[in-house]
Design a protein around this motif. Structure first.
Motif, PDB file in Angstrom:
ATOM      1  N   HIS A 186      18.253 -15.320  52.990  1.00 48.29           N
ATOM      2  CA  HIS A 186      18.820 -13.974  52.899  1.00 48.29           C
ATOM      3  C   HIS A 186      18.219 -13.126  54.007  1.00 48.29           C
ATOM      4  CE1 HIS A 186      15.188 -11.982  51.019  1.00 48.29           C
ATOM      5  NE2 HIS A 186      14.894 -13.261  50.917  1.00 48.29           N
ATOM      6  N   PHE A 187      18.782 -11.950  54.197  1.00 44.82           N
ATOM      7  CA  PHE A 187      18.319 -11.068  55.270  1.00 44.82           C
ATOM      8  C   PHE A 187      18.315  -9.651  54.726  1.00 44.82           C
ATOM      9  CE2 PHE A 187      18.924  -9.779  59.997  1.00 44.82           C
ATOM     10  CZ  PHE A 187      17.562  -9.844  60.211  1.00 44.82           C
TER      11      PHE A 187
ATOM     12  N   ASN B 248      13.463 -14.962  53.966  1.00 48.32           N
ATOM     13  CA  ASN B 248      14.067 -13.717  54.429  1.00 48.32           C
ATOM     14  C   ASN B 248      14.156 -13.764  55.958  1.00 48.32           C
ATOM     15  OD1 ASN B 248      15.099 -11.168  54.679  1.00 48.32           O
ATOM     16  ND2 ASN B 248      13.290 -10.094  53.940  1.00 48.32           N
TER      17      ASN B 248
ATOM     18  N   ASN C 293      17.224 -14.216  59.440  1.00 43.28           N
ATOM     19  CA  ASN C 293      18.601 -14.131  59.892  1.00 43.28           C
ATOM     20  C   ASN C 293      19.186 -15.544  59.956  1.00 43.28           C
ATOM     21  OD1 ASN C 293      21.038 -13.777  61.189  1.00 43.28           O
ATOM     22  ND2 ASN C 293      20.197 -12.744  62.983  1.00 43.28           N
TER      23      ASN C 293
ATOM     24  N   ASN D 158      20.311 -16.998  63.280  1.00 41.19           N
ATOM     25  CA  ASN D 158      19.344 -17.144  64.356  1.00 41.19           C
ATOM     26  C   ASN D 158      18.944 -18.607  64.508  1.00 41.19           C
ATOM     27  OD1 ASN D 158      16.216 -17.275  65.126  1.00 41.19           O
ATOM     28  ND2 ASN D 158      17.101 -15.473  66.109  1.00 41.19           N
TER      29      ASN D 158
ATOM     30  N   LEU E 222      27.742 -15.973  53.740  1.00 41.81           N
ATOM     31  CA  LEU E 222      27.260 -14.938  54.652  1.00 41.81           C
ATOM     32  C   LEU E 222      28.383 -13.937  54.905  1.00 41.81           C
ATOM     33  CD1 LEU E 222      25.314 -17.154  57.222  1.00 41.81           C
ATOM     34  CD2 LEU E 222      24.411 -15.914  55.243  1.00 41.81           C
TER      35      LEU E 222
ATOM     36  N   VAL F 194      28.142 -15.093  62.732  1.00 37.72           N
ATOM     37  CA  VAL F 194      27.522 -15.066  61.402  1.00 37.72           C
ATOM     38  C   VAL F 194      28.445 -15.658  60.353  1.00 37.72           C
ATOM     39  CG1 VAL F 194      26.638 -13.571  59.573  1.00 37.72           C
ATOM     40  CG2 VAL F 194      26.071 -13.084  61.958  1.00 37.72           C
TER      41      VAL F 194
ATOM     42  N   SER G 210      28.185 -20.172  62.108  1.00 38.32           N
ATOM     43  CA  SER G 210      26.917 -20.593  61.503  1.00 38.32           C
ATOM     44  C   SER G 210      27.098 -21.730  60.500  1.00 38.32           C
ATOM     45  CB  SER G 210      26.219 -19.404  60.831  1.00 38.32           C
ATOM     46  OG  SER G 210      27.034 -18.851  59.808  1.00 38.32           O
TER      47      SER G 210
END
Length: 272
Positions: A47-48, A75, A77, A80, A107, A134, A138
């Motif tokens: 999660h972010f 936690n 991204n 990334n 996401l 995203v 991803s």
């Protein structure tokens, strides 16, 4: 040589298996984590969130652990590259014995701005690229990393959340709609390439559901009112409706249901 066996005999017990949920702290991801934890699955969440959300995330992880399962949240991204590599490397040691039974891509971070507007209000190239990266690309990168780490096994299930927005137009949804179309193409390709390994890949098209991501859409109140009025069940889809079907489908070793867009909407699409 294919790893696929003949038809599986009956549903399998999910207890002790592992689920990796991208977007685990709220909405569909959180509901799925709760449902699978009640089935005895260990939960790895990505999660972010900001520090202001930590109490809510802590409460969720405590609830999940109350079911006697192992819970690890990261936690970071999820889009990334370095963060993804670090999480997968950790999972190689943590989940090596049983791998990842369920991968849920939930996401929902993208830019909600119109294409045609005043210069400072129209979406820009960076925002379009970020939204697609995203919410669509991803999925490919996480699947590649997990496959390379030998964490996806015969019987694994990959689910990605889509929406009716891949076909319908609302004023601010253009970049997200494009990302959902790309997500569908990625899921079809992955389904075909992973079929010999007995791994199923499907999109889940939920009905209109009250989630933090939906509430960020400027037109969300009108969407909610219309969906509730037209849904044959007389109510909106809830995250738990989707989570229940993820749990059901994840019990089967068979990969014969793959490459599909599965509507979990109570018949909403039939009357909209």
């Amino acid at each position: 040589m294919s790893d696929v066996q003949g038809p599986a005999v009956g549903p399998q017990d999910l207890k002790g298996h592992n689920a990796l949920i991208l977007g685990a702290s709220s909405g569909m991801g959180a509901a799925c984590a709760q449902t699978l934890a009640r089935q005895g699955m260990n939960i790895v969440g990505v999660h972010f969130d900001t520090a202001t959300e930590q109490d809510r995330v802590d409460a969720l992880t405590a609830e999940l652990r109350s079911h006697g399962v192992e819970v690890t949240f990261h936690n970071v991204n999820a889009a990334n590259k370095r963060a993804r590599a670090e999480v997968v490397e950790e999972l190689q040691g943590q989940l090596a014995e049983r791998g990842v039974r369920v991968l849920l891509h939930s996401l929902a971070f993208g830019t909600l701005q119109p294409y045609i507007a005043e210069a400072d209000e129209a979406i820009n190239p960076r925002q379009v690229s970020m939204t697609a990266d995203v919410m669509a690309h991803s999925l490919v990168y996480w699947t590649q990393a997990l496959h390379s780490a030998e964490l996806l096994r015969s019987g694994s299930k990959i689910f990605a959340m889509t929406s009716a927005g891949d076909q319908k137009v609302t004023a601010s949804y253009g970049a997200v709609s494009a990302a959902k179309c790309a997500l569908a193409a990625h899921a079809r390709q992955l389904a075909v390439e992973l079929a010999p390994a007995g791994i199923a890949v499907n999109l889940l098209r939920a009905g209109v559901t009250v989630t933090p991501s939906l509430e960020r859409i400027p037109e969300h109140k009108a969407l909610l009112a219309t969906a509730e009025e037209r849904n044959p069940h007389g109510r909106l889809t809830q995250p738990e409706d989707v989570a229940a079907w993820i749990a059901q489908l994840s019990q089967l070793d068979s990969s014969w249901l793959t490459g599909n867009v599965i509507g979990i909407d109570g018949g909403e699409a039939l009357t909209s």
